[in-house]
Design an enzyme around this catalytic site. Structure first.
Site, PDB file in Angstrom:
ATOM      1  N   TYR A  99      40.197  50.410   1.080  1.00 52.13           N
ATOM      2  CA  TYR A  99      38.990  50.109   1.858  1.00 52.13           C
ATOM      3  C   TYR A  99      39.333  49.923   3.334  1.00 52.13           C
ATOM      4  O   TYR A  99      38.714  50.515   4.221  1.00 52.13           O
ATOM      5  CB  TYR A  99      38.352  48.839   1.278  1.00 52.13           C
ATOM      6  CG  TYR A  99      37.264  48.214   2.111  1.00 52.13           C
ATOM      7  CD1 TYR A  99      35.982  48.740   2.111  1.00 52.13           C
ATOM      8  CD2 TYR A  99      37.513  47.076   2.884  1.00 52.13           C
ATOM      9  CE1 TYR A  99      34.972  48.145   2.862  1.00 52.13           C
ATOM     10  CE2 TYR A  99      36.513  46.483   3.628  1.00 52.13           C
ATOM     11  CZ  TYR A  99      35.245  47.023   3.619  1.00 52.13           C
ATOM     12  OH  TYR A  99      34.253  46.427   4.366  1.00 52.13           O
TER      13      TYR A  99
ATOM     14  N   LYS B  24      38.149  52.014   6.823  1.00 52.62           N
ATOM     15  CA  LYS B  24      37.446  51.367   7.940  1.00 52.62           C
ATOM     16  C   LYS B  24      38.165  51.635   9.263  1.00 52.62           C
ATOM     17  O   LYS B  24      37.522  51.832  10.297  1.00 52.62           O
ATOM     18  CB  LYS B  24      37.310  49.861   7.699  1.00 52.62           C
ATOM     19  CG  LYS B  24      36.289  49.492   6.623  1.00 52.62           C
ATOM     20  CD  LYS B  24      34.873  49.899   7.006  1.00 52.62           C
ATOM     21  CE  LYS B  24      33.845  49.427   5.979  1.00 52.62           C
ATOM     22  NZ  LYS B  24      32.507  50.036   6.181  1.00 52.62           N
TER      23      LYS B  24
ATOM     24  N   GLY C 139      32.644  40.045   9.835  1.00 55.40           N
ATOM     25  CA  GLY C 139      33.473  39.145   9.047  1.00 55.40           C
ATOM     26  C   GLY C 139      32.940  39.088   7.627  1.00 55.40           C
ATOM     27  O   GLY C 139      32.315  40.030   7.150  1.00 55.40           O
TER      28      GLY C 139
END
Ligand SMILES: NC(=O)c1ccc[n+]([C@@H]2O[C@H](COP(=O)([O-])OP(=O)(O)OC[C@H]3O[C@@H](n4cnc5c(N)ncnc54)[C@H](OP(=O)(O)O)[C@@H]3O)[C@@H](O)[C@H]2O)c1
Ligand SMILES: *[C@@H]1O[C@H](CO)[C@@H](O)[C@H](O)[C@H]1NC(C)=O
Ligand SMILES: *[C@@H]1O[C@H](CO)[C@@H](O)[C@H](O)[C@H]1NC(C)=O
Length: 288
Positions: free
Chosen positions: A182, A186, A215
């Site tokens: 992941y 990103k 966040g």
């Protein structure tokens, strides 16, 4: 010595924030009638972004895989004020579906003013399996379709002085254990859209790109790590409001919660401190 330096820095930052930290606000009337496309709009942050735009009279196009959720989201969007609300069912696991999505939005909205690239998937949370294929398989859904969607919509976005937004994560700043595939996608997402923004600026187009750095936000997908993480999640409703503000103001970088905006600076100044904080995010033995 480090502690007092750190304390001094925190005080300086607080003073700076108090003096210059006020965020620029947009006029909600500017949202009325805007044609907004939101991927990953069936739940979580994407769903809340849709409602926020809807409440100011935008025309919406939401997409995801689960049709029943999209039906609910479009119905609620109309209830809270959307001029129009359309949906498109697609798994963004291929270029074909990404092209079809833009075609569908063009047909139903007649053009696109705001393109919000927010969908993602994560196969597992835990130690990296040392299988590069796990990363490869995520790239189509988490990064390549975002690039393809932006390109497929570029003509209409240029015509309409449009806005593009892509949802990234703070993990792209410092890396993260337990979500290696992941996190990797990103980082690529950030590299692509920051670079695209440069070319759009050099070409003097009026299309803005907003990179959103998030966040820990309370959504269904983040709930799988809730009992493994020491922190409390931030609100997805407030997150969506801040994203919409940043996108409307055409800000290059948007952060939520606000503390994420200090991460790059702190990491440059105190790399060991940030590493330590990252590794302390998860409870001891969360994955052993
Ligand atoms: N929550 C956090 O703590 C956090 C932190 C940093 C960044 N983010 C980012 O915020 C964004 C939204 O996440 P979220 O927390 O709101 O998660 P979420 O509620 O799970 O939303 C993900 C969305 O993507 C859609 N989706 C998943 N797989 C898809 C596929 N193959 N094709 C098309 N759509 C697909 C889902 O709908 P369907 O299942 O119906 O397809 C859903 O609408 C993501 O980009 C995520 O990386 C979240
Ligand atoms: C396109 O999306 C549909 C609906 O989710 C899905 O059934 C199909 O497998 C996808 N096609 C490709 C080529 O990814
Ligand atoms: C910038 O302009 C060049 C030359 O016209 C073109 O090939 C390129 O696609 C443009 N890039 C973007 C991001 O619009």
């Amino acid at each position: 010595m480090w502690k007092s330096l750190f304390g001094g820095l925190v005080v300086l930052l607080a003073v700076y924030l108090a003096l210059f930290g006020r965020k620029k606000q947009y006029n909600p009337d500017d949202v009325k009638g805007l044609r907004v496309v939101v991927t990953g709009g069936s739940s979580g942050i994407g769903e809340q972004i849709a409602y926020k735009f809807a409440s100011m009279g935008a025309k919406l196009h939401v997409s995801a895989r689960r049709e029943s959720k999209l039906i609910d989201v479009t119905a609620h969007a109309k209830d809270v004020g959307a001029q129009e609300a359309h949906y498109f069912v697609a798994s963004l696991s291929s270029y074909i579906n990404a092209s079809l999505l833009i075609q569908d939005a063009m047909q139903k909205l007649g053009g696109i003013d705001v393109l919000i690239l927010n969908h993602f998937t994560s196969p597992y949370v835990g130690f990296y399996r040392h299988e590069a294929k796990d990363i490869e398989q995520l790239f189509m859904t988490n990064m390549l379709t975002h690039a393809h969607l932006a390109s497929a919509a570029m003509e209409t976005l240029k015509e309409n002085k449009g806005r593009i937004a892509a949802t990234s994560s703070a993990v792209a700043f410092f890396g993260s254990p337990y979500t290696i595939p992941y996190t990797t996608t990103k980082c690529a997402l950030v590299g692509f859209f920051q670079s695209l923004d440069h070319e759009l600026t050099i070409n003097k187009t009026d299309v803005s790109v907003s990179l959103v750095h998030l966040g820990y936000i309370g959504t269904k997908s983040s709930s799988v790590i809730q009992d493994k993480i020491k922190h409390k999640p931030a609100s997805k409703v407030e997150c969506a409001a801040e994203m919409v503000r940043g996108i409307m103001m055409r800000e290059r970088e948007v952060y939520f919660p606000a503390s994420v905006s200090w991460v790059p600076l702190f990491q440059a100044l105190f790399p060991d401190y940030i590493s330590n904080q990252v590794q302390q995010t998860y409870r001891d033995n969360a994955f052993s």
